[in-house]
Design a protein around this motif. Structure first.
Motif, PDB file in Angstrom:
ATOM      1  N   THR A 209      69.111  51.564  59.639  1.00  0.00           N
ATOM      2  CA  THR A 209      68.733  52.943  59.318  1.00  0.00           C
ATOM      3  C   THR A 209      68.701  53.822  60.570  1.00  0.00           C
ATOM      4  O   THR A 209      67.643  54.175  61.078  1.00  0.00           O
ATOM      5  CB  THR A 209      67.345  52.986  58.644  1.00  0.00           C
ATOM      6  OG1 THR A 209      66.416  52.262  59.481  1.00  0.00           O
ATOM      7  CG2 THR A 209      67.384  52.347  57.264  1.00  0.00           C
ATOM      8  N   PRO A 210      69.874  54.174  61.087  1.00  0.00           N
ATOM      9  CA  PRO A 210      69.915  55.030  62.275  1.00  0.00           C
ATOM     10  C   PRO A 210      69.472  56.465  61.960  1.00  0.00           C
ATOM     11  O   PRO A 210      69.348  56.852  60.806  1.00  0.00           O
ATOM     12  CB  PRO A 210      71.401  55.018  62.642  1.00  0.00           C
ATOM     13  CG  PRO A 210      72.117  54.693  61.378  1.00  0.00           C
ATOM     14  CD  PRO A 210      71.203  53.804  60.599  1.00  0.00           C
TER      15      PRO A 210
ATOM     16  N   THR B 237      75.441  65.489  75.245  1.00  0.00           N
ATOM     17  CA  THR B 237      75.534  65.572  76.708  1.00  0.00           C
ATOM     18  C   THR B 237      74.459  64.713  77.382  1.00  0.00           C
ATOM     19  O   THR B 237      74.351  64.721  78.606  1.00  0.00           O
ATOM     20  CB  THR B 237      75.359  67.018  77.222  1.00  0.00           C
ATOM     21  OG1 THR B 237      74.172  67.560  76.660  1.00  0.00           O
ATOM     22  CG2 THR B 237      76.538  67.881  76.849  1.00  0.00           C
ATOM     23  N   ASP B 238      73.672  63.977  76.604  1.00  0.00           N
ATOM     24  CA  ASP B 238      72.559  63.224  77.180  1.00  0.00           C
ATOM     25  C   ASP B 238      73.020  61.831  77.615  1.00  0.00           C
ATOM     26  O   ASP B 238      73.434  61.026  76.784  1.00  0.00           O
ATOM     27  CB  ASP B 238      71.437  63.109  76.132  1.00  0.00           C
ATOM     28  CG  ASP B 238      70.124  62.646  76.741  1.00  0.00           C
ATOM     29  OD1 ASP B 238      70.158  61.746  77.615  1.00  0.00           O
ATOM     30  OD2 ASP B 238      69.077  63.186  76.357  1.00  0.00           O
ATOM     31  N   PRO B 239      72.950  61.529  78.916  1.00  0.00           N
ATOM     32  CA  PRO B 239      73.438  60.230  79.395  1.00  0.00           C
ATOM     33  C   PRO B 239      72.599  59.054  78.907  1.00  0.00           C
ATOM     34  O   PRO B 239      73.001  57.895  79.084  1.00  0.00           O
ATOM     35  CB  PRO B 239      73.352  60.361  80.925  1.00  0.00           C
ATOM     36  CG  PRO B 239      72.390  61.457  81.190  1.00  0.00           C
ATOM     37  CD  PRO B 239      72.438  62.378  80.008  1.00  0.00           C
ATOM     38  N   ARG B 240      71.452  59.328  78.284  1.00  0.00           N
ATOM     39  CA  ARG B 240      70.649  58.222  77.751  1.00  0.00           C
ATOM     40  C   ARG B 240      71.183  57.719  76.409  1.00  0.00           C
ATOM     41  O   ARG B 240      70.668  56.764  75.850  1.00  0.00           O
ATOM     42  CB  ARG B 240      69.187  58.654  77.602  1.00  0.00           C
ATOM     43  CG  ARG B 240      68.513  58.907  78.950  1.00  0.00           C
ATOM     44  CD  ARG B 240      67.157  59.538  78.769  1.00  0.00           C
ATOM     45  NE  ARG B 240      67.272  60.871  78.154  1.00  0.00           N
ATOM     46  CZ  ARG B 240      66.232  61.658  77.868  1.00  0.00           C
ATOM     47  NH1 ARG B 240      65.011  61.253  78.128  1.00  0.00           N
ATOM     48  NH2 ARG B 240      66.415  62.837  77.322  1.00  0.00           N
ATOM     49  N   LEU B 241      72.229  58.370  75.889  1.00  0.00           N
ATOM     50  CA  LEU B 241      72.878  57.859  74.689  1.00  0.00           C
ATOM     51  C   LEU B 241      74.158  57.143  75.088  1.00  0.00           C
ATOM     52  O   LEU B 241      74.957  57.666  75.868  1.00  0.00           O
ATOM     53  CB  LEU B 241      73.224  59.002  73.726  1.00  0.00           C
ATOM     54  CG  LEU B 241      72.094  59.597  72.890  1.00  0.00           C
ATOM     55  CD1 LEU B 241      72.658  60.640  71.941  1.00  0.00           C
ATOM     56  CD2 LEU B 241      71.346  58.532  72.108  1.00  0.00           C
TER      57      LEU B 241
ATOM     58  N   LEU C   7      69.489  54.495  74.920  1.00  0.00           N
ATOM     59  CA  LEU C   7      69.179  53.487  75.946  1.00  0.00           C
ATOM     60  C   LEU C   7      67.751  53.650  76.456  1.00  0.00           C
ATOM     61  O   LEU C   7      67.221  52.800  77.155  1.00  0.00           O
ATOM     62  CB  LEU C   7      70.147  53.625  77.130  1.00  0.00           C
ATOM     63  CG  LEU C   7      71.635  53.438  76.812  1.00  0.00           C
ATOM     64  CD1 LEU C   7      72.480  53.670  78.055  1.00  0.00           C
ATOM     65  CD2 LEU C   7      71.887  52.043  76.241  1.00  0.00           C
ATOM     66  N   ALA C   8      67.129  54.790  76.122  1.00  0.00           N
ATOM     67  CA  ALA C   8      65.745  55.056  76.517  1.00  0.00           C
ATOM     68  C   ALA C   8      65.149  55.958  75.444  1.00  0.00           C
ATOM     69  O   ALA C   8      65.880  56.467  74.599  1.00  0.00           O
ATOM     70  CB  ALA C   8      65.730  55.766  77.878  1.00  0.00           C
TER      71      ALA C   8
ATOM     72  N   ARG D 162      63.701  56.285  69.694  1.00  0.00           N
ATOM     73  CA  ARG D 162      63.296  55.172  70.566  1.00  0.00           C
ATOM     74  C   ARG D 162      64.503  54.442  71.151  1.00  0.00           C
ATOM     75  O   ARG D 162      65.553  54.365  70.507  1.00  0.00           O
ATOM     76  CB  ARG D 162      62.475  54.148  69.766  1.00  0.00           C
ATOM     77  CG  ARG D 162      61.197  54.690  69.178  1.00  0.00           C
ATOM     78  CD  ARG D 162      60.078  54.668  70.215  1.00  0.00           C
ATOM     79  NE  ARG D 162      58.894  55.365  69.690  1.00  0.00           N
ATOM     80  CZ  ARG D 162      58.022  56.003  70.459  1.00  0.00           C
ATOM     81  NH1 ARG D 162      58.196  56.025  71.770  1.00  0.00           N
ATOM     82  NH2 ARG D 162      56.980  56.608  69.927  1.00  0.00           N
ATOM     83  N   ALA D 163      64.310  53.871  72.319  1.00  0.00           N
ATOM     84  CA  ALA D 163      65.356  53.047  72.926  1.00  0.00           C
ATOM     85  C   ALA D 163      65.794  51.984  71.926  1.00  0.00           C
ATOM     86  O   ALA D 163      64.950  51.384  71.253  1.00  0.00           O
ATOM     87  CB  ALA D 163      64.822  52.385  74.194  1.00  0.00           C
TER      88      ALA D 163
END
Ligand code: HEM
Ligand code: SF4
Lengths: 400, 66
Positions: free
Chosen positions: A44-45, A59-63, A294-295, A305-306
């Motif tokens: 369930t994304p 544009t978020d490098p945490r993805l 990733l975070a 959540r990560a």
């Protein structure tokens, strides 16, 4: 605010509105910026419903775009393909993504692509001549929409066009959601092996594969990665644009006032704006950009959540009334410049300058040269690619 | 207005060149953006702001005059 929906992806389109995103998906936009959806494997994304948040997250490098990371919301079941790596850098993260992408960016620079325009115009004119000389009705997909970008990408890469039946059918298997994992895996292997053996024959031809072969030779790139990049460029280079040509033509035929505006104008600016608007309106990459966090990320009052998957459906982003007034209207004169049809962030389409020139040439030529172009099947009988990773039509019977 | 271009972030999408070719260009070797003028005259400000907004890699920052 967390909204759990019972919605399963992929959602179905309304048969009467084949150009509009699935209505259920659209409705989520009014409910909340982020909602939970269920996908084929039961996970369930998050689904991000609005244009502004999609842009910000892309544009978020945490993805991460790496589908081997736990939690990544896979489109379809994945089968590891032995020893061949992935499909180029589209599924890699920086810094490796950036290192590989920059090896192939030069020929897609605006000026380099602009220099290809006269050659693309010749290809388009020749194919129209041939179609006009052939039987009618004709299938616009086979006679025109597929050959245009296939011929162009073959020249750019240095792939023999005679092999088009092979790479077109494997590409179709690769991106169709109805292929079994075995068929998809076998088609990927076949394409990878095909590109790999082509690379082995290359020397200083000046085409893109030769440049990759040179990098393999001097140790900057493995043969496997080079072949993977070749597969990515070959597949992405023809399937997408082909669908924009055929589906775009159908959308214009259904909107004769807009078709007339385009046909009657000499203004390259109007043609360019029509291309952007059709990209927005049709958003053929309709299964959403897919990422995994990733975070922990705070977005629109929610914490992703990560390890949680995130789906960014650019088709509904491009119909967000907060960004595009009266979004369901096809209006070739609107400023659609901020559409997300090519994605956003570091993975934004590498081939976009080329796709734009191809579509500008096609849309400014086809309907002028064949002003009586019309479909010969009922809209309801036209086979749409509901099962495709890229939306379009399988066939478009036309006459003139 | 002063333009700050971060070439490390640039992904060579060409969006800025498409928006204002008098201000932005691309390097021959890899298509990474270059500035033709870091302080464009006011006639270009609207286009440059749009280029910064549609740059997919957030590589274009603007320092606006007060
Ligand atoms: C109208 C036609 C096209 C559309 C709608 C389209 C759409 C897209 C989209 C949405 C992405 C982003 C994927 C993501 O974020 O996960 C993408 C990436 C990409 N496209 Fe296209 N594309 C088109 C034409 C082309 C052409 C003609 C080429 C090559 C010649 C191409 C090559 C690529 C490549 C290499 C990537 C991966 C970029 C990266 O990961 O850095 N595309 N495209
Ligand atoms: S728009 Fe941004 S990413 Fe694209 S070429 Fe210009 S600076 Fe680079």
């Amino acid at each position: 605010m967390v909204i759990d929906t019972a919605l399963s992806l992929p959602a179905a389109r309304d048969a009467k509105c084949p150009f509009d995103p699935p209505p259920e998906l659209r409705k989520l936009q009014d409910q909340a910026p982020l909602v939970r959806v269920r996908i084929w494997d039961g996970s369930t994304p998050w689904l991000v419903t609005r244009h502004a948040d999609q842009r910000q997250l892309l544009t978020d490098p945490r993805l991460s775009a790496d589908p081997t990371k736990p939690g990544y919301p896979l489109q379809v079941e994945r089968r590891a393909v032995s020893g061949r790596g992935g499909i180029g850098f589209i599924m890699m993260d920086d810094p490796e993504h950036n290192r590989l992408r920059r090896m192939v960016t030069a020929p897609f620079a605006i000026k380099r692509v602009e220099a290809l325009r006269p050659g693309i115009q010749r290809i388009v004119d020749d194919l129209i001549d041939r179609m006009l000389a052939g039987p009618k009705p004709a299938d616009l997909v086979e006679a025109f929409a597929l050959p245009v970008p296939s011929l162009v990408i073959c020249q750019l890469l240095g792939v023999p066009y005679e092999d088009h039946a092979l790479f077109q059918s494997h590409s179709r298997n690769l991106i169709s959601r109805s292929s079994t994992p075995e068929v998809r895996g076998a088609s990927f292997e076949a394409l990878h092996d095909y590109l790999s053996s082509l690379l082995a024959t290359k020397d200083a031809d000046g085409d893109l594969l030769s440049q990759l072969a040179e990098r393999v030779g001097n140790g900057e790139l493995s043969r496997g990665d080079a072949a993977g990049i070749g597969v990515l460029l070959l597949v992405a280079g023809h399937e997408t644009t082909a669908n924009m040509i055929s589906l775009g033509t159908l959308a214009l035929l259904e909107n004769p006032d807009q078709l007339a505006l385009l046909r009657d104008s000499d203004d390259p600016k109007l043609v360019a704006s029509a291309v952007e608007e059709l990209l927005r309106y049709l958003t053929i990459t309709h299964t959403g950009r897919r990422r995994v966090a990733l975070a922990d990320i705070e977005i629109a009052g929610t914490t992703v959540r990560a390890g949680e998957g995130v789906i960014l459906p650019n088709d509904i982003g491009n119909r967000d009334p907060g960004q595009f007034p009266d979004p369901d209207r096809l209006d070739v004169t609107r400023d659609a410049g901020r559409h997300l049809a090519f994605g956003f962030g570091v993975h934004q389409c590498l081939g976009q300058p080329l796709a734009r020139v191809e579509l500008q040439v096609v849309y400014s030529t086809l309907y002028r040269r064949i002003p009586t172009l019309h479909r010969t099947a009922e809209l309801a009988d036209i086979p749409f690619k509901h099962d495709g990773g890229v939306y379009g039509v399988h066939e478009l019977p036309v006459s003139w | 207005m002063k333009i700050l271009l971060d070439q490390d972030r640039c992904v060579a999408s060409g969006q800025c060149v498409m928006t204002d070719p008098d201000v932005f260009d691309q390097r021959d070797e890899d298509g990474v953006a270059i500035l033709l003028t870091p302080s464009p005259n006011p006639a270009h400000h609207t286009a440059v702001r749009e280029a910064a907004a549609i740059c997919p890699a957030a590589a274009i920052q603007l320092a606006e005059d007060q």
